[in-house]
Structures are given as C-alpha cells and as structure tokens.
Design a protein around this motif. Structure first.
Motif, mmCIF file in Angstrom:
data_model
loop_
_atom_site.group_PDB
_atom_site.id
_atom_site.type_symbol
_atom_site.label_atom_id
_atom_site.label_comp_id
_atom_site.label_asym_id
_atom_site.label_seq_id
_atom_site.Cartn_x
_atom_site.Cartn_y
_atom_site.Cartn_z
ATOM 1 N N VAL A 103 12.811 -2.610 3.965
ATOM 2 C CA VAL A 103 12.304 -1.346 3.094
ATOM 3 C C VAL A 103 11.619 -1.781 1.591
ATOM 4 N N ASP A 104 10.891 -1.106 1.083
ATOM 5 C CA ASP A 104 10.473 -1.434 -0.437
ATOM 6 C C ASP A 104 11.162 -0.669 -1.475
ATOM 7 N N LEU A 105 11.650 0.461 -1.310
ATOM 8 C CA LEU A 105 12.504 0.989 -1.962
ATOM 9 C C LEU A 105 13.816 1.750 -1.591
ATOM 10 N N LEU B 52 8.593 1.814 -8.534
ATOM 11 C CA LEU B 52 9.584 2.965 -8.922
ATOM 12 C C LEU B 52 8.651 3.990 -9.784
ATOM 13 N N PHE B 53 7.721 3.347 -10.339
ATOM 14 C CA PHE B 53 6.823 4.320 -11.184
ATOM 15 C C PHE B 53 5.840 5.040 -10.217
ATOM 16 N N ALA B 54 5.180 3.828 -9.274
ATOM 17 C CA ALA B 54 4.257 4.705 -8.468
ATOM 18 C C ALA B 54 4.773 5.813 -7.481
ATOM 19 N N VAL B 55 5.889 5.623 -6.921
ATOM 20 C CA VAL B 55 6.379 6.619 -6.043
ATOM 21 C C VAL B 55 7.217 7.631 -6.793
ATOM 22 N N VAL C 97 10.360 6.837 5.922
ATOM 23 C CA VAL C 97 11.875 6.957 5.527
ATOM 24 C C VAL C 97 12.748 6.223 6.678
ATOM 25 N N LYS C 98 13.451 5.132 6.314
ATOM 26 C CA LYS C 98 14.320 4.151 7.221
ATOM 27 C C LYS C 98 15.970 4.372 6.528
ATOM 28 N N ASP C 99 16.569 4.479 7.954
ATOM 29 C CA ASP C 99 18.054 4.224 7.559
ATOM 30 C C ASP C 99 18.305 2.810 7.188
ATOM 31 N N ILE C 100 19.103 2.518 6.354
ATOM 32 C CA ILE C 100 19.460 1.089 5.955
ATOM 33 C C ILE C 100 20.995 1.084 6.019
ATOM 34 N N GLN D 275 0.767 -1.444 0.088
ATOM 35 C CA GLN D 275 -0.107 0.107 0.010
ATOM 36 C C GLN D 275 0.957 1.309 -0.063
ATOM 37 N N LYS D 276 1.694 1.298 0.842
ATOM 38 C CA LYS D 276 2.595 2.541 1.051
ATOM 39 C C LYS D 276 3.881 2.217 1.245
ATOM 40 N N PRO D 277 4.675 2.094 0.115
ATOM 41 C CA PRO D 277 6.058 1.623 0.369
ATOM 42 C C PRO D 277 6.750 2.417 1.274
#
Lengths: 472, 90
Positions: free
Chosen positions: A388-390, A461-464, A287-290, A251-253
């Motif tokens: 994370v997703d992206l 990639l496209f959606a966000v 937003v998360k640090d990785i 739903q919400k990357p």
C-alpha cells in the motif's frame, strides 16, 4: 473586520498584495482575539513585545517586492523552539528565564521569509506529555470544552490555531505531540519524516524521534509551512534533503488499514473511522487490509527508548548555564537542587526511568531489547508499504479527555500515543486531519484521522488528505 | 524495584527527591515497568542491522559562527571576567 476563521495563508497573501489589509492590521486582528481569549484558554505563555515591529518589517518586503508566501503571516511557536533574544522555557521552571542565544534553523528560515512570530505557546514540560497538564505554567484548555485538555504536548500551538489566535503554528512531535492535540482541537497537525526538518535549535527530548511539525486549519497551510522549514542543514547531521528518499510517481495511492490495531479506539472513534473509510472508498481509492504484527509493542518500546534518550539529553540542565540555580553549599548540591526543584514530576520520572533502563544489568533487558523491537516495527511498516502507499488509522482512541482525568496514572497517559507513536519509532511522516465530532455533555468534541506514508512521501499525505478534506 | 533503587537512581541522575516523592515514584515505576515489560515476549532473533545508519563527517576547518557572547554570558547564574563561575570543585 478580517474574517480570521476562514483566513488561509494564500488568502492573506492575496489580501496583502491587493492592499486589502496590511501586515500590521492582520497582526492587530490576532492580538485582539488573543486579548479576549488567551486569559481563559492559556494557549500562549508570552506574546512578544515586538510583534508590530515584525509586522512593519514584513510590510516593507511587500513594498520592496521581495515578499514570500509566508511574509506577514502570523505564526505561533512552541516554547521549545529557539528564537534569538526571546525566552524559550520548554514549559519548564528550569528554563524560566532562559533567553535563546541563537535562532533554530526552522525559525531562521521562517523569519527570513518574513513571518510575524506572535509568541510562544504552552506545552508539557520538555514536550513530555499528551495533555499540556505537565507545563510548569498551568494547563491549557480545549477551546471546544474548557473542562477538557487540548492534548499535547503541543497543546498551546493547536489551541492558538483552533481559536484564531494565530494563522499557523509550529509544534514538535516525538510520539504524537503535533497530531494528537490537533485531533483534540479540530485542526491539522503534520509530523514530517524524521530528519526532513532540522532539529537545530529545538530543545532536545528524544533525539532519534524528535521532529518539528506544522499546525494549521487546513492541509494547504500546513504544507506551506513545511515547504519553508524543510531541508538539509549542516547544524543537524541527521537532517536530509528533499530528494533523499526516492519518489515513484503514484497515480492513485492504495490505502492500507491495519484492522487489528485500529480496534484499540473507543466505539465512537471506531464508528467515525468506518465512515471515513466509506468516504475514502467513495473518492475512488482502493482500500486494503494490512497486518502490522509488532505494532502493538510500540508504546512499551517507546517508553523505554524515549526515557533513555531523555536521561542523556537533559543531563545538560545542571544549574550552571541556563539561569535557574538555587542557592547551594557545594557543587553537587547545585546539580541536585537545580534538577530537583527545576524539573517537574513527569520530567523527573522519565529521567529516572531512563537512568534505570540504561543502567548496568538492565540495559540488555530494556534498552537493547526495545531497540530490537523498534527494528521489527520498522520492518512491519516496510513490508506494508510494499502493498500500500498510505496507512490509515484514527489519530486517538477517543476525543479530548477531562482535565485531571489521567494525571495520576502515567501508563494511561502513555497509552494516548498508541496510534501516533509508530510514526516516530519508524521515522515515517504522518498527518492528522479533522474527521468529525462526537457529542459529550452537550459539547461537540473533534475527532481526527491519521494518514501515514513511507519516508519522504509528505506529498502523498497532502494529496490524499486534501481530497478527503474537501469531502468532509 | 525498591526504595533503595529509587534513591540510587536519584543519586546517579543528580536529582533531589523528598521521602514522599520517592515512595510515589516507586509506585509509578512498578506500574510503568510492568507495562513496558511486555516486550520480553517478543522474539527478536537475529535482526539484521541494515545499514540505514552512517556517520556524517565534515572537514575539520575553522569557520566563523555568529553568536552573541554577551547573550550567552547573561544566561549564566554566575560569571566573572567573561567566564562561567562554579562552586569550588576541590
């Protein structure tokens, strides 16, 4: 007058259907811009003589009612993609007169859909480079500042789109060759998942990394081109179908930032990147640090793996089958002269380097070790994509640099791939999107940001990307 | 690496090089190898080769492929009676 600057594939398609302009009229509008701008920018190496014939054929599809979204769309193609009956020289003297004997799968798909291929664009020879300065046919200039490089190796394709000499373009991406020049030229560049687009008819450089990508003024256009060229192909056994990787509904990357790694950018890039993160958060994304502990070894490993594959792939250019063959006394001289005179400096450098890292006594220390490191990098990304997703990074460490600035320092050039190389070493899809400008010597130079997704997730990639694009 | 190594590589890769270029390539290789060597410090241990890789097979059957023989022949620097012509081998 057609407003080319604001034209999109969908708008052009709607205009064709309403009869506001014909395929021929649109092609002529682009040819007019090319006549004005190409002599200075040098985006194209050749404008095909059959552009208007192609446009008239496209128009017939509208009459017959079998037009697609791509019918009549003027497209530029990189010089390393085969379009039957047309020269495909890969920016190299050794293929100067080579006429493609078949169509690349991506080209066939687009031609079947009715695109109008305008011409072939300049590139670093055999796609080896990050500035389009390695072409045997002269440098391409950045439309934002003609004393600067457009990036590379797909610099001709990105400048063609950026200066309205084509609506969309095809590039190829082995270490950043669609994304880095897109960033330097203020356009969108997509590097799809490895295998998602057939490599059949793409002149090989690094076969475990090469992929054909799309370049456009906006994400929607790039997505459309990708939708038309993707898919499994029997002519490329590494190609995959769209459902090869499982896709969960997200739903919400969640966006990951590899903090340590992004510090490689210059101050202006880092300031821009901070702003981008703010905007992403304002759009409601978490937003998360990785951590990507081994990603810093990407470029060194890349410049072992890639030359190794190059030395094997370019063995076929031996003065026998592809035209160029200087007068020689015997068989061995045909090889050594053709390759000595036909290949440019960077290509010779990489072939020899590849020969070295594969040679007896060095293979374990270099090639095998680099492949082991490559697997660690893949593991790093796999782990990150559990959280994370992206993943978001700048596309480049700085804006476009000056023509000639790095040409004598190969390592400095290679470092241009620092943010883009990982997607190729891991096969992940990535996109570069314009993220603002910096001012230098009174010129506004574009910057880009890059989203990387897990395998097969171009949809994310496209959606966000579109959400960000609309805000920016 | 020394100049002999560059010459040896050029011979293996079948590429003519001028004397001047051998020297400048040697310099390039020194800086490139010094840079890529940093992978030495990575401990790789036992990386498992998971099996993302598998062979892709197809049935060994004849199928027509559309190629223009004429167009392929036209690319050859030299040909005779529809064959690629090369310099004497022995």
């Amino acid at each position: 007058m057609i407003d080319l600057g604001n034209l999109t594939i969908e708008k052009a398609h709607a205009s064709f259907k309403k009869g506001e302009f014909t395929c021929r009229e649109l092609a002529e509008a682009y040819l007019k811009v090319i006549k004005e701008k190409n002599p200075e920018i040098h985006a194209y190496l050749e404008i095909y003589s059959d552009v208007l014939v192609q446009a008239d054929e496209a128009q017939k599809k509208f009459k017959k009612g079998n037009a697609t979204l791509m019918t009549g769309i003027p497209l530029a193609i990189k010089d390393n993609l085969l379009f039957e009956g047309h020269i495909a020289s890969s920016g190299s003297k050794i293929l100067e007169k080579y006429v493609a004997t078949y169509n690349a799968t991506a080209i066939k798909k687009l031609k079947d859909a009715g695109v109008v291929i305008i011409g072939r664009t300049n590139m670093d020879e055999f796609a080896m480079g990050v500035s389009t300065e390695n072409s045997a046919y002269g440098v391409t200039k950045n439309p934002y500042d003609t004393t600067r490089v457009p990036g590379g190796s797909s610099g001709g394709s990105t400048t063609a789109v950026a200066s309205n000499m084509a609506l969309v373009a095809l590039g190829t991406d082995t270490g950043g060759s669609c994304r880095q020049p897109a960033s330097f030229c203020g356009v969108v560049g997509l590097k799809p998942t490895y295998g998602s687009v057939s490599r059949h008819g793409l002149t090989a450089m690094g076969s475990s990394l090469d992929v054909i990508g799309a370049i456009g003024k906006n994400i929607s256009d790039v997505q459309t081109v990708f939708d038309f060229i993707k898919g499994k192909d029997n002519m490329d056994s590494t190609s995959i179908s769209s459902d090869f990787y499982k896709k969960n509904i997200i739903q919400k990357p969640v966006i990951g930032i590899p903090r340590d790694f992004t510090k490689e950018g210059d101050d202006r890039v880092l300031a821009n990147f901070k702003e981008v993160i703010k905007k992403i958060k304002a759009l409601g994304y978490t937003v998360k640090d990785i951590e990507l502990p081994n990603v810093k070894y990407t470029v060194p490993a890349y410049y072992i793996v890639t030359p190794a594959e190059i030395s094997a792939n370019l063995a076929r250019f031996d003065g026998m089958r592809y035209g160029f063959s200087p007068e020689s006394r015997n068989l061995v001289e045909v090889y050594t002269k053709s390759r000595g005179e036909g290949f440019g400096r960077e290509v010779r450098r990489r072939i020899l380097l590849g020969t070295y890292v594969l040679s007896h006594g060095y293979q374990d220390a270099y090639y095998n070790k680099a492949n082991a490191v490559r697997r660690l990098i893949v593991d790093d990304y796999n782990k990150a994509f559990k959280k994370v997703d992206l993943i978001l990074t700048p596309t480049t460490t700085g804006p476009a640099f000056k023509i000639g600035e790095k040409v004598n320092d190969p390592v400095k050039m290679y470092l241009e791939d620092i943010f883009t190389g990982p997607a190729n070493m891991t096969g992940l899809p990535a996109i570069s999107i314009p993220s603002g400008f910096v001012e230098e010597e009174g010129k506004h130079l574009p910057l880009g940001i890059q989203f990387i997704a897990s395998h097969g997730r171009e949809d994310l990639l496209f959606a966000v990307g579109k959400k960000f694009e609309a805000q920016n | 690496m020394n100049i002999k190594d560059v010459e040896n590589l050029a011979e293996l890769a079948r590429i003519d090089l001028t004397e001047g270029e051998k020297l400048s390539l040697l310099k390039d290789f020194d800086s490139i190898l010094a840079y890529v060597k940093q992978i030495e410090e990575v401990k790789v241990g036992e990386t498992k080769r998971e099996d993302e890789l598998h062979n892709v097979w197809r049935e060994d059957v004849l199928a027509p492929r559309e190629f223009s023989r004429e167009l392929i022949l036209k690319q050859f620097p030299d040909s005779q009676d529809g064959f690629l012509k090369v310099k004497k081998i022995l």
